[in-house]
Enzyme design. Structure first.
Site, PDB file in Angstrom:
ATOM      1  N   SER A   1      37.159  88.022  38.300  1.00  0.00           N
ATOM      2  CA  SER A   1      38.401  88.191  37.532  1.00  0.00           C
ATOM      3  C   SER A   1      38.212  88.126  36.027  1.00  0.00           C
ATOM      4  CB  SER A   1      39.423  87.133  37.958  1.00  0.00           C
ATOM      5  OG  SER A   1      38.878  85.824  37.814  1.00  0.00           O
TER       6      SER A   1
ATOM      7  N   ASP B   1      45.888  80.507  32.335  1.00  0.00           N
ATOM      8  CA  ASP B   1      46.382  79.872  33.563  1.00  0.00           C
ATOM      9  C   ASP B   1      45.348  78.846  34.029  1.00  0.00           C
ATOM     10  OD1 ASP B   1      44.372  81.388  34.713  1.00  0.00           O
ATOM     11  OD2 ASP B   1      45.703  82.747  35.790  1.00  0.00           O
TER      12      ASP B   1
ATOM     13  N   HIS C   1      41.659  80.983  33.909  1.00  0.00           N
ATOM     14  CA  HIS C   1      41.273  82.128  33.082  1.00  0.00           C
ATOM     15  C   HIS C   1      41.578  81.885  31.603  1.00  0.00           C
ATOM     16  CE1 HIS C   1      42.112  83.758  37.161  1.00  0.00           C
ATOM     17  NE2 HIS C   1      40.950  84.351  36.932  1.00  0.00           N
TER      18      HIS C   1
END
Length: 343
Positions: free
Chosen positions: A39, A318, A321
């Site tokens: 991600s 978050d 990340h």
């Protein structure tokens, strides 16, 4: 328009695109950027997967152009976008599995990364995301499509593939999810050895497809992620020491492997990208670049469904990340490193 004329025009477009990228990037002759892994780099490949590891909904993308949630795991652009821009290719690196991907996008690179993925097949299968081995399969499919776009000119296809930078981020989820939940099954030494072997296999599979310029990211300081700080009632919000130690162990082994690979894969160049210390520098001295919170995420849905007013004040977006501003702070030095070493 006849096919011959169309092929000539497409070939001219490729030559222009490659030349333009090379001219603007100084000594680093970079034709394209290809991103693989997790991600940190994913720009939307998970959007149409049957997985919970996706973020194509608000407030993700809140600070992206138009406030659109594109499937990027952050409030705006992610690391792969900034690297593509820094290499003078394009401001956004499109996801390969985006149904709206254009032929023109193929010429200067795409993203194959999948949020939640890892080197360990169990990491990906447990979340229903794209394992790095399957990302390489997508890349091979891409090469066939690219060859069609340039009119079947295999020499031009090979030139784009060999002069591209291959950006890889894999290992974060293997340690934070698979190893963390199954520590009784393996020691950190044994598991990180496996991770290095899997990375070696990934790089060799890309090398066999024509890749020659590799930029491999180490893992983040996993114990300092907001999710790790909050685990088990960590009200002091200190970094979790064991998770950082796992990450550090893997990163050191990975860097050593990359230093040695150049002798076994002729013509290949490797750069170890130190994401651990780059991000830790922001965490340990947040005031210098203008952050006010280095421990919490701007958006913490488990605690509050409403994100903070200004994500640029937070090191993290978050629970796992970095914010776009964090990427912007650490990217310039890394981009210069890539230009200098992958020329």
């Amino acid at each position: 328009m006849n096919f011959s004329l169309l092929s000539t025009m497409l070939l001219a477009l490729v030559l222009f695109s490659v030349g333009y990228a090379q001219e603007l990037s100084g000594n680093a002759k970079v034709s394209a950027l290809f991103a693989f892994g997790d991600s940190i780099l994913d720009t939307g490949n998970n959007n149409n997967l049957m997985t919970l590891s996706k973020c194509n909904f608000p407030p993700y993308g809140r600070d992206f152009a138009g406030g659109k949630a594109t499937g990027r795991f952050g409030n705006g652009r992610v690391f792969s976008d900034l690297i593509a821009e820094g290499l003078s290719l394009k401001p956004l690196l499109p996801a390969y599995r985006d149904p709206n991907l254009s032929n023109n996008d193929l010429l200067t690179g795409v993203c194959f990364a999948s949020g939640g993925s890892g080197l360990d097949e169990r990491t990906s299968s447990s979340q229903g995301v794209i394992w790095v081995t399957d990302q390489v399969k997508d890349f091979k499919e891409y090469v066939t499509k690219l060859n069609g776009v340039v009119g079947g000119n295999q020499e031009q296809t090979n030139a784009i593939i060999s002069n591209a930078v291959y950006l890889i981020s894999a290992g974060n989820n293997d340690l934070a999810i698979t190893f963390a939940t199954g520590r009784a099954q393996s020691t950190v030494s044994d598991y990180t050895d496996l991770m290095v072997t899997w990375t070696d296999n990934l790089l060799k599979s890309l090398y066999d497809t024509g890749a020659r310029k590799f930029a491999v990211l180490g893992t983040l300081p996993l114990g300092c992620l907001p999710g790790a700080r909050d685990a088990a009632g960590n009200f002091m919000k200190v970094c979790a020491g064991p998770a950082n130690q796992w990450a550090d162990t893997f990163n050191k082994k990975l860097a050593t492997k990359l230093n040695n690979l150049g002798t076994t894969l002729p013509g290949a160049k490797f750069v170890y990208v130190d994401m651990y210390n780059s991000l830790l520098g922001l965490i340990n001295n947040p005031q210098a670049p203008g952050f006010t919170d280095e421990a919490d995420g701007c958006y913490m849905p488990s605690m509050s469904p409403v994100p903070c007013p200004d994500a640029s004040r937070y090191v993290f977006w978050d629970i796992g990340h970095p914010s776009e501003k964090s990427y912007q702070r650490i990217a310039p030095k890394i981009i210069e490193q890539l230009k200098a070493k992958l020329a």
